[in-house]
Motif scaffolding. Structure first.
Motif, PDB file in Angstrom:
ATOM      1  N   GLY A 115       0.705  -1.093   0.303  1.00  0.00           N
ATOM      2  CA  GLY A 115       0.258  -0.055  -0.479  1.00  0.00           C
ATOM      3  C   GLY A 115       0.687   1.219  -0.207  1.00  0.00           C
ATOM      4  N   LEU A 116       2.059   0.649   0.461  1.00  0.00           N
ATOM      5  CA  LEU A 116       3.210   2.773   0.214  1.00  0.00           C
ATOM      6  C   LEU A 116       3.282   2.495  -0.375  1.00  0.00           C
ATOM      7  N   GLN A 117       3.565   1.429  -1.326  1.00  0.00           N
ATOM      8  CA  GLN A 117       4.427   1.428  -2.897  1.00  0.00           C
ATOM      9  C   GLN A 117       5.962   0.464  -2.394  1.00  0.00           C
ATOM     10  N   ALA A 118       5.965   0.350  -1.136  1.00  0.00           N
ATOM     11  CA  ALA A 118       7.551   0.167  -0.958  1.00  0.00           C
ATOM     12  C   ALA A 118       7.917  -1.708  -1.219  1.00  0.00           C
ATOM     13  N   ARG A 119       8.975  -1.603  -2.261  1.00  0.00           N
ATOM     14  CA  ARG A 119       9.711  -2.623  -2.188  1.00  0.00           C
ATOM     15  C   ARG A 119      10.154  -3.874  -1.198  1.00  0.00           C
ATOM     16  N   VAL A 120      10.016  -4.547  -1.641  1.00  0.00           N
ATOM     17  CA  VAL A 120      10.364  -5.936  -0.242  1.00  0.00           C
ATOM     18  C   VAL A 120      10.473  -7.054  -1.166  1.00  0.00           C
TER      19      VAL A 120
END
Length: 290
Positions: A169-174
């Motif tokens: 949702g935060l567009q943080a790549r994991v």
């Protein structure tokens, strides 16, 4: 020789250790903040100016480039390479090592053992991604995290789905990785210089902490690597094309599993754990290479 150490501060343990080792070996050494370097690009005449003064007659550089300055720091290293200056860590290898996903792909192609890892483009099939790594518990890592920051242990399926969905949702790549239970919160850091392991330590996370990073309160002790572990460390450094590398791995039932290959490994913890002068080994590597 005239050696430049690319570091933000001369007071950092690793930087100071390298300065002392170079002085003891009778070399001229200077600490250069890469952010204060100006790059001059001209046909067949690349130059670097440091605080207004042109740098010339440089024999070697030792990059100590932090993750936050990778872009500009790498540009400075690349400019030194264009000036035919030897560097203990090549610019392209430095860039590759900072890309966790690319690093894992390189290590996988080299045939090295790895924790099962999944990377998706913010997929809505979160449960499917979790299933690919064997279900919970599992590890979730931010691609940009360092020193244990941005690393989460999800104990249950629901917790894993919630964390992954929040990052998406935060567009943080994991990346999502299997949890190696038998490692018991410990990992191994092997220091590889010029294709040889010069020191190794086992790092143990503090009680209740699955991350073993010394910056997060973990402890370290010297360890004698098995032949399989030593070969894995050397092969990992070679695959990443790093002359100096800190190779992190887990001990598992299926052999050593590579977690990460660090192009700017800290020297304090491993020198204290092993009693070895790793900084001296780096200077001697330069001497052999020029």
């Amino acid at each position: 020789m005239n050696i430049k150490i690319l570091s933000r501060s001369a007071n950092l343990f690793s930087t100071d250790a390298l300065v002392q080792a170079a002085v003891k070996r009778k070399h001229t050494v200077q600490v250069i903040d890469p952010l204060n370097c100006d790059i001059v690009i001209e046909k067949k005449k690349p130059e670097i100016y440091y605080r207004g003064k042109r740098l010339d007659h440089v024999d070697a550089v030792i990059p100590r480039i932090g993750a936050s300055i990778t872009f500009y720091g790498t540009a400075v290293v690349r400019q030194f390479e264009m000036m035919n200056v030897f560097t203990t860590v090549q610019s392209q290898a430095l860039v590759q090592s900072r890309d966790k996903l690319r690093s894992l792909q390189i290590l996988s192609k080299a045939g090295l053992g790895l924790p099962k890892t999944v990377f998706t483009n913010y997929s809505k099939d979160v449960s499917g991604a979790i299933e690919h790594v064997g279900g919970a518990p599992l590890i979730i890592k931010l691609l940009e995290g360092t020193q244990g920051l941005g690393v989460v242990l999800a104990d249950t399926q629901n917790a894993a789905e919630s964390v992954i969905e929040a990052f998406n949702g935060l567009q943080a790549r994991v990346i999502i990785q299997e949890y190696i239970k038998e490692a018991k919160g410990a990992d191994i850091r092997a220091l590889v210089i010029d294709g040889q392991v010069v020191g190794a330590m086992k790092r143990q996370g503090k009680d209740g902490e699955f991350r073993s990073n010394l910056h997060r309160g973990g402890s370290a002790e010297v360890i004698a690597l098995s032949e399989e572990e030593e070969n894995a460390a050397i092969k990992a450094a070679r695959a990443m094309k790093l002359g100096v590398a800190g190779v992190d791995m887990l001990q598992s039932e299926r052999g050593p599993l590579i977690l990460e290959v660090n192009s700017s490994p800290g020297l304090e913890g491993i020198q204290q754990a092993t009693g070895k002068d790793i900084a001296k080994s780096i200077i001697r590597y330069i001497e052999r290479s020029i």
